[in-house]
Design a protein around this motif. Sequence first.
Motif, PDB file in Angstrom:
ATOM      1  N   LEU A  51       0.449  -1.412  -0.388  1.00 19.25           N
ATOM      2  CA  LEU A  51       0.109  -0.034   0.081  1.00 19.25           C
ATOM      3  C   LEU A  51       0.679   1.206  -0.222  1.00 19.25           C
ATOM      4  O   LEU A  51       0.115   1.896  -0.532  1.00 19.25           O
ATOM      5  N   LYS A  52       2.087   1.396   0.865  1.00 15.55           N
ATOM      6  CA  LYS A  52       2.860   2.600   0.542  1.00 15.55           C
ATOM      7  C   LYS A  52       3.101   2.034  -0.472  1.00 15.55           C
ATOM      8  O   LYS A  52       3.456   3.450  -1.101  1.00 15.55           O
ATOM      9  N   VAL A  58       0.732   6.708  -6.285  1.00 14.29           N
ATOM     10  CA  VAL A  58      -0.772   7.883  -6.738  1.00 14.29           C
ATOM     11  C   VAL A  58      -0.378   9.162  -6.631  1.00 14.29           C
ATOM     12  O   VAL A  58      -0.205   9.957  -7.211  1.00 14.29           O
ATOM     13  N   LYS A  59       0.709   9.706  -5.426  1.00 13.22           N
ATOM     14  CA  LYS A  59       1.030  10.475  -5.099  1.00 13.22           C
ATOM     15  C   LYS A  59       2.093  11.471  -6.219  1.00 13.22           C
ATOM     16  O   LYS A  59       1.366  12.930  -6.688  1.00 13.22           O
ATOM     17  N   LYS A  60       2.677  11.261  -6.612  1.00 11.73           N
ATOM     18  CA  LYS A  60       3.330  11.027  -8.107  1.00 11.73           C
ATOM     19  C   LYS A  60       2.645  11.309  -8.552  1.00 11.73           C
ATOM     20  O   LYS A  60       2.766  12.502  -9.409  1.00 11.73           O
ATOM     21  N   ASP A  61       1.432  10.850  -9.426  1.00 15.93           N
ATOM     22  CA  ASP A  61       0.682  10.971 -10.567  1.00 15.93           C
ATOM     23  C   ASP A  61      -0.221  12.217 -10.142  1.00 15.93           C
ATOM     24  O   ASP A  61      -0.816  13.473 -10.917  1.00 15.93           O
TER      25      ASP A  61
END
Length: 76
Positions: A51-52, A58-61
């Motif tokens: 998950l990390k 997802v954070k980068k996107d």
Amino acid sequence: MKTVSLKIDDSIFGETEKILSRISISRNRYINEAIEYYNKVQKRQILEKRLKAESELVKKDTMNILKEFEKIDYAD
């Protein structure tokens, strides 16, 4: 059911025997429950790592998308 031969450290075996003398379950049941518990802990840790890693992706996107939106806002 599978039969497994184990080599257990003397200190761990001794501690286990002391505990087993105070509770009312067999050594076999005790070891099975310990392994079942440890498997659950390991599965949780594996899931947490996954998950990390996915969260970082997802954070980068998300940051890239926000930058694109900022460009659109400033273009108007």
